[in-house]
Enzyme design. Structure first.
Site, mmCIF file in Angstrom:
data_model
loop_
_atom_site.group_PDB
_atom_site.id
_atom_site.type_symbol
_atom_site.label_atom_id
_atom_site.label_comp_id
_atom_site.label_asym_id
_atom_site.label_seq_id
_atom_site.Cartn_x
_atom_site.Cartn_y
_atom_site.Cartn_z
ATOM 1 N N SER A 20 0.820 -1.217 0.000
ATOM 2 C CA SER A 20 0.000 0.000 0.000
ATOM 3 C C SER A 20 0.856 1.271 0.000
ATOM 4 O O SER A 20 1.814 1.393 0.755
ATOM 5 C CB SER A 20 -0.921 0.002 1.226
ATOM 6 O OG SER A 20 -1.649 1.209 1.251
ATOM 7 N N LYS A 71 -13.611 -4.900 2.802
ATOM 8 C CA LYS A 71 -14.551 -3.783 2.619
ATOM 9 C C LYS A 71 -16.011 -4.171 2.835
ATOM 10 O O LYS A 71 -16.812 -3.354 3.291
ATOM 11 C CB LYS A 71 -14.393 -3.196 1.208
ATOM 12 C CG LYS A 71 -13.152 -2.358 1.082
ATOM 13 C CD LYS A 71 -13.021 -1.741 -0.287
ATOM 14 C CE LYS A 71 -11.717 -0.956 -0.325
ATOM 15 N NZ LYS A 71 -11.435 -0.415 -1.641
ATOM 16 N N ASP A 107 -14.505 5.504 -2.343
ATOM 17 C CA ASP A 107 -13.939 4.940 -3.578
ATOM 18 C C ASP A 107 -14.633 5.467 -4.837
ATOM 19 O O ASP A 107 -13.973 5.757 -5.840
ATOM 20 C CB ASP A 107 -14.056 3.404 -3.567
ATOM 21 C CG ASP A 107 -12.917 2.746 -2.793
ATOM 22 O OD1 ASP A 107 -11.867 3.386 -2.584
ATOM 23 O OD2 ASP A 107 -13.083 1.573 -2.401
ATOM 24 N N ALA A 133 -16.624 -7.696 -8.788
ATOM 25 C CA ALA A 133 -17.879 -7.411 -8.085
ATOM 26 C C ALA A 133 -17.628 -7.299 -6.588
ATOM 27 O O ALA A 133 -18.530 -7.533 -5.789
ATOM 28 C CB ALA A 133 -18.898 -8.498 -8.397
ATOM 29 N N GLY A 134 -16.402 -6.971 -6.190
ATOM 30 C CA GLY A 134 -16.070 -6.823 -4.776
ATOM 31 C C GLY A 134 -16.393 -5.419 -4.281
ATOM 32 O O GLY A 134 -17.181 -4.679 -4.904
ATOM 33 N N LEU A 228 -8.067 -0.439 -11.450
ATOM 34 C CA LEU A 228 -8.034 0.066 -10.071
ATOM 35 C C LEU A 228 -6.774 -0.375 -9.347
ATOM 36 O O LEU A 228 -6.358 0.232 -8.363
ATOM 37 C CB LEU A 228 -9.261 -0.438 -9.290
ATOM 38 C CG LEU A 228 -10.512 0.434 -9.347
ATOM 39 C CD1 LEU A 228 -10.896 0.833 -10.749
ATOM 40 C CD2 LEU A 228 -11.669 -0.252 -8.661
HETATM 41 P P1 NAP Z 1 -12.539 -7.480 -2.809
HETATM 42 O O1 NAP Z 1 -13.776 -6.885 -2.223
HETATM 43 O O2 NAP Z 1 -11.834 -8.545 -2.062
HETATM 44 O O3 NAP Z 1 -12.930 -8.009 -4.286
HETATM 45 C C1 NAP Z 1 -11.975 -8.720 -5.047
HETATM 46 C C2 NAP Z 1 -12.449 -8.902 -6.480
HETATM 47 O O4 NAP Z 1 -11.381 -9.538 -7.212
HETATM 48 C C3 NAP Z 1 -13.671 -9.802 -6.631
HETATM 49 O O5 NAP Z 1 -14.396 -9.450 -7.781
HETATM 50 C C4 NAP Z 1 -13.011 -11.186 -6.814
HETATM 51 O O6 NAP Z 1 -13.821 -12.099 -7.477
HETATM 52 C C5 NAP Z 1 -11.842 -10.808 -7.692
HETATM 53 N N1 NAP Z 1 -10.727 -11.762 -7.609
HETATM 54 C C6 NAP Z 1 -9.853 -11.907 -6.591
HETATM 55 N N2 NAP Z 1 -8.942 -12.870 -6.881
HETATM 56 C C7 NAP Z 1 -9.277 -13.345 -8.118
HETATM 57 C C8 NAP Z 1 -8.746 -14.359 -8.973
HETATM 58 N N3 NAP Z 1 -7.668 -15.067 -8.631
HETATM 59 N N4 NAP Z 1 -9.331 -14.562 -10.171
HETATM 60 C C9 NAP Z 1 -10.408 -13.840 -10.535
HETATM 61 N N5 NAP Z 1 -10.967 -12.874 -9.780
HETATM 62 C C10 NAP Z 1 -10.409 -12.635 -8.581
HETATM 63 O O7 NAP Z 1 -11.440 -6.376 -3.098
HETATM 64 P P2 NAP Z 1 -11.639 -4.811 -3.425
HETATM 65 O O8 NAP Z 1 -11.512 -4.040 -2.185
HETATM 66 O O9 NAP Z 1 -12.860 -4.675 -4.276
HETATM 67 O O10 NAP Z 1 -10.333 -4.512 -4.300
HETATM 68 C C11 NAP Z 1 -10.188 -5.015 -5.614
HETATM 69 C C12 NAP Z 1 -8.915 -4.420 -6.249
HETATM 70 O O11 NAP Z 1 -9.083 -3.015 -6.428
HETATM 71 C C13 NAP Z 1 -7.664 -4.593 -5.363
HETATM 72 O O12 NAP Z 1 -6.560 -4.862 -6.200
HETATM 73 C C14 NAP Z 1 -7.495 -3.239 -4.705
HETATM 74 O O13 NAP Z 1 -6.154 -2.959 -4.395
HETATM 75 C C15 NAP Z 1 -7.992 -2.330 -5.839
HETATM 76 N N6 NAP Z 1 -8.474 -1.037 -5.316
HETATM 77 C C16 NAP Z 1 -7.799 0.080 -5.647
HETATM 78 C C17 NAP Z 1 -8.232 1.302 -5.189
HETATM 79 C C18 NAP Z 1 -7.489 2.529 -5.575
HETATM 80 O O14 NAP Z 1 -7.646 3.538 -4.903
HETATM 81 N N7 NAP Z 1 -6.732 2.504 -6.646
HETATM 82 C C19 NAP Z 1 -9.362 1.398 -4.364
HETATM 83 C C20 NAP Z 1 -10.035 0.225 -4.047
HETATM 84 C C21 NAP Z 1 -9.573 -0.998 -4.522
HETATM 85 P P3 NAP Z 1 -14.848 -13.051 -6.659
HETATM 86 O O15 NAP Z 1 -16.094 -12.240 -6.419
HETATM 87 O O16 NAP Z 1 -15.074 -14.189 -7.576
HETATM 88 O O17 NAP Z 1 -14.155 -13.441 -5.376
#
Ligand code: NAP
Length: 292
Positions: A20, A71, A107, A133-134, A228
């Site tokens: 991070s 989250k 976000d 869809a997270g 993202l």
């Molecule tokens: P989260 O709630 O844990 O959701 C994770 C997402 O990734 C879900 O759609 C999950 O699919 C999918 N996923 C995880 N591992 C996978 C795999 N091996 N193959 C296919 N799909 C996979 O996480 P989040 O908080 O939404 O964050 C998601 C990403 O966005 C992270 O990399 C985070 O660092 C990034 N992010 C960046 C910012 C920014 O400010 N730039 C802000 C927020 C998040 P399933 O539903 O099938 O589990």
């Protein structure tokens, strides 16, 4: 950094958090604002989230950010939610108001500010392919729905999670056409009118480099492609491939910056210096030798 008994604590709860850039970015802002505050990385495994939230209360943290994978799970552990968190069912910012923990979600606002800094979207004409869809995907989808996009296709590994997001959108924005696809569907190529493609999965993060199910070869200079995920060492493979095809690209740093600025505003009531925060992110990247 002069830490005293008066210093106010905030931090980021996630797993992993070692990648991070938030501690560097937020501490730079606090220093520039002359605030006696410190921002800590707080690595918390899924089975310890409840204890960590009690810790925020017990140790009188001013608040915290919440990141992958907490989250959505954190929502039920808080005392109340603002509208953005209640609508999305996801929280990325906690504010401690005299022991009552309030969940917010910055976000979506952060994403829109970052997007509008690199492009001028004509929202009513824009169809979006959202991969994921997270927690982050929920906020981005709701923010885009609120802007009046034409349609949304959600492509996710788990169909159940994609359907949950579809239901959230159905409640918040019943007029938005929403289509749901799983990674197994062989419809991974980009439908012609999906002019904005967004990766909101963790694919592309260090240690999770499996390619996204998007036919990158079909991208053109007419597409806007957002990821993202941010990496210290530069663009994600997905974004690099999209840039090679001439698409307009947006990496995760812009969203990181703006969601973080909004979080500081919630904790302090003050406007943070966005340029200082951007420099803090970029200085970290320029520390890294080319060959890495
Ligand atoms: P989260 O709630 O844990 O959701 C994770 C997402 O990734 C879900 O759609 C999950 O699919 C999918 N996923 C995880 N591992 C996978 C795999 N091996 N193959 C296919 N799909 C996979 O996480 P989040 O908080 O939404 O964050 C998601 C990403 O966005 C992270 O990399 C985070 O660092 C990034 N992010 C960046 C910012 C920014 O400010 N730039 C802000 C927020 C998040 P399933 O539903 O099938 O589990």
């Amino acid at each position: 950094m002069d830490i005293t008994g008066e210093t106010k604590l905030v931090g980021v709860l996630g797993f992993p958090v070692s990648h991070s850039l938030s501690p560097r970015m937020q501490n730079a802002a606090f220093a520039a604002m002359g605030l006696d505050m410190v921002y800590l990385p707080l690595p918390v495994g899924p089975d310890m989230l409840e204890a960590a939230i009690e810790g925020i209360r017990a140790m009188n943290f001013l608040g915290a950010n919440v990141t992958i994978p907490h989250k959505i799970a954190v929502v039920t552990l808080l005392d109340r939610l603002d509208q953005s968190a209640a609508l999305s069912g996801a929280v990325n910012t906690i504010v401690n108001r005299d022991g009552a923990l309030e969940g917010h979600n910055t976000d979506g606002t952060g994403f829109i500010r970052a997007l509008e800094a690199v492009s001028s979207p004509n929202y009513p004409e824009t169809s979006v392919l959202l991969i994921g869809a997270g927690g982050a995907a929920r906020s981005v989808a709701l923010a885009l729905a609120d802007k009046g996009i034409r349609s949304l296709t959600i492509l996710n590994r788990s169909l159940e999670h994609a359907r949950d997001l579809g239901e959230i959108l159905g409640r918040a924005c019943p007029r938005l056409p929403v289509k749901i696809l799983s990674f197994e569907d062989e419809t991974n190529g980009l439908p012609k009118d999906n002019m904005m493609v967004i990766n909101a999965t963790s694919l592309g993060m260090e240690g999770n480099l499996k390619p996204l199910p998007v036919a990158v070869d079909t991208l053109t200079e007419d597409h806007v492609v957002c990821d993202l995920v941010y990496k210290e060492s530069g663009e994600t493979p997905f974004l690099a491939a999209a840039a090679e095809k001439g698409a307009t690209t947006l990496g995760g740093q812009g969203m990181l910056l703006h969601q973080g600025a909004e979080a500081i505003h919630l904790w302090t009531g003050k406007e943070p210096p966005v340029d200082v925060m951007r420099q803090a992110i970029e200085s970290r990247r320029s520390d890294i030798p080319e060959e890495l």
